[in-house]
Scaffold this motif. Structure first.
Motif, PDB file in Angstrom:
ATOM      1  N   GLY A 123       5.074  90.820  18.647  1.00 24.54           N
ATOM      2  CA  GLY A 123       6.261  90.318  19.330  1.00 24.54           C
ATOM      3  C   GLY A 123       6.316  90.754  20.779  1.00 24.54           C
ATOM      4  O   GLY A 123       6.683  89.961  21.661  1.00 24.54           O
ATOM      5  N   TYR A 130      13.773  89.050  21.830  1.00 20.06           N
ATOM      6  CA  TYR A 130      14.892  88.336  22.437  1.00 20.06           C
ATOM      7  C   TYR A 130      16.227  88.811  21.881  1.00 20.06           C
ATOM      8  O   TYR A 130      17.257  88.677  22.546  1.00 20.06           O
ATOM      9  N   SER A 168       3.683  88.738  22.788  1.00 14.35           N
ATOM     10  CA  SER A 168       4.123  87.348  22.992  1.00 14.35           C
ATOM     11  C   SER A 168       5.261  87.272  24.002  1.00 14.35           C
ATOM     12  O   SER A 168       5.352  86.315  24.779  1.00 14.35           O
ATOM     13  N   TYR A 169       6.131  88.282  24.007  1.00 10.10           N
ATOM     14  CA  TYR A 169       7.230  88.298  24.973  1.00 10.10           C
ATOM     15  C   TYR A 169       6.690  88.365  26.399  1.00 10.10           C
ATOM     16  O   TYR A 169       7.125  87.632  27.291  1.00 10.10           O
ATOM     17  N   ALA A 190       9.119  81.105  22.953  1.00  8.70           N
ATOM     18  CA  ALA A 190       8.246  81.854  22.054  1.00  8.70           C
ATOM     19  C   ALA A 190       7.364  80.943  21.210  1.00  8.70           C
ATOM     20  O   ALA A 190       6.295  81.355  20.755  1.00  8.70           O
ATOM     21  N   ARG A 218       8.196  87.154  16.982  1.00  9.94           N
ATOM     22  CA  ARG A 218       8.452  86.429  18.231  1.00  9.94           C
ATOM     23  C   ARG A 218       9.918  86.485  18.626  1.00  9.94           C
ATOM     24  O   ARG A 218      10.258  86.488  19.808  1.00  9.94           O
ATOM     25  N   PHE A 240       7.333  84.523  27.835  1.00 10.17           N
ATOM     26  CA  PHE A 240       8.667  84.449  28.426  1.00 10.17           C
ATOM     27  C   PHE A 240       8.532  84.297  29.931  1.00 10.17           C
ATOM     28  O   PHE A 240       7.951  85.145  30.609  1.00 10.17           O
TER      29      PHE A 240
END
Length: 263
Positions: free
Chosen positions: A15, A112, A18-19, A81, A108, A23
């Motif tokens: 996560g 957030y 991926s951020y 995401a 993901r 993002f």
């Protein structure tokens, strides 16, 4: 135990990676301007508009917009995401990964949730200082619990919107419309009692609606309304299930195309 550790690593480390990669607003200028300054200016706009129209008091708009502030990071972040995997050409690698899908996509959304909580807390703190509306100390833990539930539900909502990015080309148009719907129908800035019945019904199925009401009750000294908090979490769980179903549905066709690309 090893499987649990692997799953936790996939959720947390995957996560986080991926951020950072997906993002679009992680640069300091974009993060501060879009996620911190923007919600504060929106809050001040509605506070002064409410004073002129005599619709509600300042506390109504402060708490409503503090809850709503998480939607910027959660709705658009959850969408990015998933949709940005297709945009950046890395979707094939994700679809062909042997990892389990539930922790993969849950990881993901997790950054957030934290991002939305940060934005909501910052917005509430700045509004309390600028407008001179202190939050009772005994209500802070209750409001914090509501903000966590709101960010979680809104992230699940954003993830469901992002799942549409596997099938539709311009999913950010859907995100823009969704953000406007949250602004109007959740009761953050417009008292829900003044809305037509069908709009109230739609608002019941949206994230942030129950959280905004629970935050106002907590700030008024009425305690944490577990019914509203549970309703917010239930809405978020519903959107999370919807996101998983949409991802599973759209993933089948996308996986076939990804396999052909690899071959």
């Amino acid at each position: 135990m090893r499987q649990l550790v692997r799953t936790a690593r996939l959720v947390v480390i995957g996560g986080g990676i991926s951020y950072r990669a997906l993002f679009n607003w992680t640069t300091p200028s974009m993060f501060i301007g879009t996620l911190l300054v923007g919600p504060v200016l929106q809050l001040l706009f509605f506070v002064y508009l409410g004073r002129q129209l005599h619709v509600a008091d300042d506390r109504f708009y402060v708490l409503g917009n503090a809850v709503l502030a998480s939607s910027t990071a959660c709705v658009y972040g959850g969408t990015m995401a998933v949709a940005n995997e297709r945009r950046y050409g890395t979707l094939g690698a994700v679809l062909l990964s042997p990892r389990r899908r539930a922790p993969l996509w849950f990881g993901r959304a997790l950054p957030y949730v934290l991002n939305g909580l940060l934005v909501s807390g910052f917005t509430l703190a700045v509004a309390a200082l600028v407008l001179g509306l202190p939050v009772p100390a005994d209500s802070v833990p209750q409001i914090a619990a509501v903000l966590v539930a709101a960010a979680a539900a809104c992230s699940a909502f954003g993830l469901a919107l992002g799942a549409l990015g596997l099938r539709f080309r311009d999913v950010f148009l859907v995100s823009n419309v969704a953000a406007s719907v949250l602004l109007l129908l959740t009761g953050a800035n417009v008292p829900r009692a003044t809305l037509p019945p069908w709009m109230q019904a739609v608002g019941e199925a949206l994230p942030l609606t129950h959280a905004a009401a629970a935050a106002r009750r907590a700030a008024a000294g009425q305690g944490l309304d577990t019914g509203l908090l549970g309703a917010e979490l239930a809405v978020g769980a519903g959107y999370l299930v919807l996101a998983v179903l949409l991802l599973s549905l759209f993933e089948r066709g996308s996986r076939r195309r990804a396999t052909l690309d690899v071959l």
